[in-house]
Motif scaffolding. Structure first.
Motif, PDB file in Angstrom:
ATOM      1  N   GLN A  49       0.832  -1.214   0.000  1.00  0.00           N
ATOM      2  CA  GLN A  49       0.000   0.000   0.000  1.00  0.00           C
ATOM      3  C   GLN A  49       0.861   1.256   0.000  1.00  0.00           C
ATOM      4  OE1 GLN A  49      -3.237   0.099  -0.503  1.00  0.00           O
ATOM      5  NE2 GLN A  49      -3.097   2.350  -0.552  1.00  0.00           N
ATOM      6  N   ARG A  50       1.937   1.236   0.772  1.00  0.00           N
ATOM      7  CA  ARG A  50       2.844   2.397   0.834  1.00  0.00           C
ATOM      8  C   ARG A  50       3.472   2.661  -0.528  1.00  0.00           C
ATOM      9  NH1 ARG A  50       8.289   2.455   4.622  1.00  0.00           N
ATOM     10  NH2 ARG A  50       9.302   4.312   3.730  1.00  0.00           N
ATOM     11  N   GLU A  53       0.869   3.990  -3.061  1.00  0.00           N
ATOM     12  CA  GLU A  53       0.592   5.421  -2.879  1.00  0.00           C
ATOM     13  C   GLU A  53       1.671   6.273  -3.528  1.00  0.00           C
ATOM     14  OE1 GLU A  53       0.230   5.781   1.319  1.00  0.00           O
ATOM     15  OE2 GLU A  53      -1.788   4.851   1.386  1.00  0.00           O
ATOM     16  N   ALA A  82      -1.019  -5.482  -7.516  1.00  0.00           N
ATOM     17  CA  ALA A  82      -1.704  -4.290  -7.014  1.00  0.00           C
ATOM     18  C   ALA A  82      -1.547  -3.117  -7.985  1.00  0.00           C
ATOM     19  CB  ALA A  82      -1.160  -3.916  -5.638  1.00  0.00           C
TER      20      ALA A  82
END
Length: 268
Positions: A49-50, A53, A82
């Motif tokens: 996720q980091r 982003e 992802a």
């Protein structure tokens, strides 16, 4: 290292590396000062996720594994998946791959191959997986650690038949690179006689099942496999054990013989 790879590593915002120490030594060779962030099997899920982003904010990120190509038995799948699902662009920067390097020098058929990666560490699970692959009609390609190589080769000889051709490639593109092609039975002895063949990283390739069947037919072996299976069953061996013994003697695959063993006479 290709010029393109060096350029990419110098111009991305961050390098996601399987081991920052290993990648750091590589970067030093090319005076690359790009920051690194670790991304390995134990932290990938929490880091995705980091990194996602940062990508969505406009940063470019390079993904690097310790050896070979990322995602090929290495971390990176979760991040690439992802990024794809988020509609981001994922580009390949081709580099060394031990799979294609090993196949190119092994002397085994390369028109079709099955990449299995690492086999299970436990012997029972490893044997079951080998039995499931016994009849694959393409060259089988495995990764293996040096400490397990001897056991793996022995089990391959038992499951696939000792006369089946195979090749073992060690430390490809490195200082102590070796590639040995022989029958599985001979490779078992060769590996046991050389302590160096238990050190480093290995690619093991096994000839297709069809090649073994064709070779067996050409030699017209006098062994009566069906009679052998019947006798083994009458002596009390189970169908699977009988198939393994017959495979070791005839060079045929365990799977092909197992069905015939179940039809053989059971012990009286």
């Amino acid at each position: 290292m290709s010029p393109r790879a060096i350029e990419v590593l110098n111009h991305v915002a961050v390098i996601a590396a399987e081991d920052t120490r290993h990648t750091g030594r590589l970067l030093e060779q090319f005076d690359c000062r790009t920051p690194q962030l670790s991304l390995h099997e134990h932290n990938e899920a929490s880091r995705v996720q980091r990194l996602l982003e940062r990508l969505q904010a406009g940063d470019d990120i390079a993904l690097v594994s310790d050896a070979g190509t990322p995602l090929i038995s290495d971390p990176g799948y979760r991040l690439v998946r992802a990024a794809r699902e988020a509609g981001l662009t994922v580009l390949a920067v081709p580099g060394p791959s031990s799979i294609t390097a090993a196949l190119s020098v092994a002397g085994l058929p390369t028109d079709r191959f099955w990449f299995e990666g690492f086999l299970p560490a436990r012997s029972s699970a490893r044997r079951r997986r080998l039995e499931a692959l016994a009849d694959v009609s393409g060259t089988l390609v495995f990764f293996e650690a040096g400490r397990r190589l001897g056991a793996t080769l022995s089990e391959m000889a038992e499951v696939f038949g000792g006369s089946r051709e195979a090749a073992v490639a060690r430390e490809l593109t490195k200082r102590f690179e070796t590639t040995q092609m022989d029958t599985l039975a001979q490779l078992v002895d060769w590996q046991a006689a050389d302590a160096n063949q238990a050190r480093g990283e290995f690619v093991v390739m096994v000839a297709p099942a069809a090649t073994e069947v064709a070779d067996s037919a050409d030699t017209q072996s006098p062994l009566d496999v069906d009679r052998l299976l019947k006798l083994l069953r009458q002596e009390g061996l189970g169908a699977k054990a009988a198939a393994r013994v017959a495979a070791a003697l005839s060079g045929q695959s365990v799977n092909a013989l197992y069905a015939r063993a179940t039809d053989a006479s059971t012990p009286k």
